[in-house]
Design a protein around this motif. Structure first.
Motif, PDB file in Angstrom:
ATOM      1  N   GLN A 396      92.396 -58.005  48.444  1.00  0.00           N
ATOM      2  CA  GLN A 396      91.552 -57.213  49.335  1.00  0.00           C
ATOM      3  C   GLN A 396      91.539 -55.740  48.931  1.00  0.00           C
ATOM      4  O   GLN A 396      90.503 -55.069  49.023  1.00  0.00           O
ATOM      5  CB  GLN A 396      92.051 -57.350  50.773  1.00  0.00           C
ATOM      6  N   LEU A 397      92.671 -55.237  48.481  1.00  0.00           N
ATOM      7  CA  LEU A 397      92.733 -53.848  48.034  1.00  0.00           C
ATOM      8  C   LEU A 397      91.895 -53.640  46.779  1.00  0.00           C
ATOM      9  O   LEU A 397      91.209 -52.620  46.642  1.00  0.00           O
ATOM     10  CB  LEU A 397      94.190 -53.442  47.773  1.00  0.00           C
ATOM     11  N   TYR A 398      91.933 -54.602  45.864  1.00  0.00           N
ATOM     12  CA  TYR A 398      91.092 -54.510  44.669  1.00  0.00           C
ATOM     13  C   TYR A 398      89.608 -54.472  45.060  1.00  0.00           C
ATOM     14  O   TYR A 398      88.808 -53.782  44.419  1.00  0.00           O
ATOM     15  CB  TYR A 398      91.355 -55.687  43.736  1.00  0.00           C
ATOM     16  N   VAL A 399      89.259 -55.209  46.101  1.00  0.00           N
ATOM     17  CA  VAL A 399      87.869 -55.198  46.582  1.00  0.00           C
ATOM     18  C   VAL A 399      87.504 -53.802  47.099  1.00  0.00           C
ATOM     19  O   VAL A 399      86.420 -53.274  46.806  1.00  0.00           O
ATOM     20  CB  VAL A 399      87.670 -56.247  47.695  1.00  0.00           C
ATOM     21  N   ILE A 400      88.416 -53.177  47.859  1.00  0.00           N
ATOM     22  CA  ILE A 400      88.166 -51.823  48.363  1.00  0.00           C
ATOM     23  C   ILE A 400      88.030 -50.835  47.207  1.00  0.00           C
ATOM     24  O   ILE A 400      87.138 -49.982  47.202  1.00  0.00           O
ATOM     25  CB  ILE A 400      89.288 -51.389  49.327  1.00  0.00           C
ATOM     26  N   PHE A 401      88.895 -50.961  46.218  1.00  0.00           N
ATOM     27  CA  PHE A 401      88.809 -50.074  45.052  1.00  0.00           C
ATOM     28  C   PHE A 401      87.489 -50.279  44.306  1.00  0.00           C
ATOM     29  O   PHE A 401      86.865 -49.316  43.846  1.00  0.00           O
ATOM     30  CB  PHE A 401      89.980 -50.327  44.106  1.00  0.00           C
TER      31      PHE A 401
END
Length: 440
Positions: A396-401
């Motif tokens: 999910q963090l990679y998606v935000i980045f």
């Protein structure tokens, strides 16, 4: 008089001793003040003034310097070094007259990167007892501003429209009002994204629904009052990709997205006329409707204005790329930061900077040197956020980045509001998600 002076001197000495004892006992107070001021700056449009910029810079600098020799900064020395070198280049270019943009814009640019330096203090400064209060204060500040902007958009729809388009200042009868423009919309989008991420992962029901309410309020403003088609599309897209990132693992995630994209394209091809008719009738702003329709059918009559806008934006991206690749000196060092001035007839084309994409503009401004520094700053900043979270949240963090990177190719992202959302609010909500202490 002498007795009075002696009493005052004794009181001053005593007060100084008490202040030192207080700071020694509560060393994180300065960081809390800097954090709150930073959030206020990033999400309160009416405080868009040079004096408040300087005050936030000084407070943030004091908080950073008070902890600069800590192990946290030592372990992240490469990140800190890249930020300091990049900001030094920005300041030197301005002082030497290579860059001609205003000192106010320079300070705003600096503040984005200061949010990354402040982020490094969060794990060591934020105690388990303080996270609830700090997160609530952050949410309260941002939500009050969103509610106030909804109120102002209802009261002054014409002002909201022209401010959105950047045609006039946020004023009514000579008085400034707390109504945000394009940069503020971008910040609200990232607030929505982080709040929705927190809602998907919160274990505590109270904070889960609090985060749902915050993301819902941000979505209400974006879909109901924001006139930027790109922000609306990004918000819709981010909700989908984050939801499925939470519900799937890395192996199945991209297959799910590919399937959803295929279904969406099929529905658009089958029902394009109905969708276009719906947008034309339901979206009150003709300008916004044309931009949304242009994403579905570039040959539609309703999309003519939107297609023109997209072409113009692409041309501005090419202005920066052409400047960067024009000669060896530009490629290595850039030409500095410059802005257009409509009143003086100065265009983006004449200054050589498109000013419609930070990632395309950076090499034109500061050459390959600046581009390499920005790449490392963001890479290491994202890596630091990943180290705060457990591995189960990383997709999910990679998606935000990825959303941040995509946004940076189409808009400006080096602003205090976006820096606040990504590098301060996102690390802060980790404690709201699972109530565990942040990593040291």
């Amino acid at each position: 008089m002498n007795n009075g002076d002696n009493i005052c001197n004794r009181f001053a000495k005593l007060n100084g001793i008490q202040m030192k004892q207080l700071l020694k006992k509560h060393p994180s107070h300065l960081f809390y003040i800097a954090l709150i001021m930073y959030v206020i700056l990033g999400y309160t449009p009416i405080l868009n003034s040079g004096l408040f910029f300087i005050l936030v810079v000084l407070t943030s600098s004091a908080a950073i310097m008070s902890d600069f020799g800590s192990k946290t900064y030592q372990h992240n020395s490469t990140l800190v070094g890249c930020i300091c070198l990049y900001l030094s280049i920005c300041v030197v270019y301005k002082v030497l007259g290579i860059s001609t943009f205003s000192y106010g814009l320079l300070i705003l640019h600096v503040l984005f990167f200061m949010s990354i330096l402040l982020m490094l203090i969060i794990p060591s400064k934020l105690s388990a007892e303080k996270w609830t209060l700090i997160v609530k204060i952050v949410l309260l500040i941002i939500c009050i501003n969103i509610i106030d902007n909804i109120r102002l958009c209802l009261l002054y729809p014409e002002i909201a429209d022209v401010v959105n388009r950047g045609l006039i200042d946020e004023e009514i009868a000579g008085e400034r009002i707390n109504i945000g423009g394009s940069k503020w919309y971008n910040a609200v989008f990232f607030f929505f994204t982080v709040s929705f991420f927190a809602y998907l992962n919160c274990k505590n029901k109270t904070f889960k629904y609090l985060m749902l309410g915050c993301s819902g309020l941000a979505a209400l403003f974006i879909f109901g009052f924001c006139l930027k088609a790109s922000v609306i599309v990004f918000t819709f897209f981010s909700a989908i990709v984050l939801y499925f990132a939470k519900r799937s693992n890395g192996k199945t995630y991209f297959w799910i997205l590919a399937s959803l994209a295929g279904v969406a394209l099929l529905l658009i091809n089958l029902f394009s006329d109905e969708i276009i008719a719906f947008l034309s009738s339901s979206v009150s702003s003709e300008r916004l409707a044309s931009r949304l329709i242009s994403l579905l059918d570039t040959e539609s009559m309703e999309a003519e204005a939107g297609v023109g806008t997209m072409s113009a934006r692409g041309a501005l991206w090419m202005v920066s790329i052409d400047t960067w690749t024009d000669n060896v000196a530009n490629f290595i060092f850039g030409i500095g930061a410059h802005h257009d001035n409509r009143d003086l007839g100065i265009t983006n084309q004449s200054v050589g900077i498109g000013n419609h994409s930070d990632f395309f503009d950076t090499p034109a401004k500061y050459g390959i040197i600046g581009l390499i520094l920005i790449f490392n700053i963001l890479r290491l900043g994202f890596k630091r956020i990943l180290s705060i979270y457990e591995k189960k949240y990383h997709l999910q963090l990679y998606v935000i980045f990825a959303l941040f990177v995509l946004f940076g190719f189409t808009k400006g992202v080096f602003t205090p509001g976006i820096g606040c959302a990504i590098f301060l609010f996102l690390p802060l909500v980790k404690s709201a998600i699972d109530r565990n202490s942040l990593v040291k």
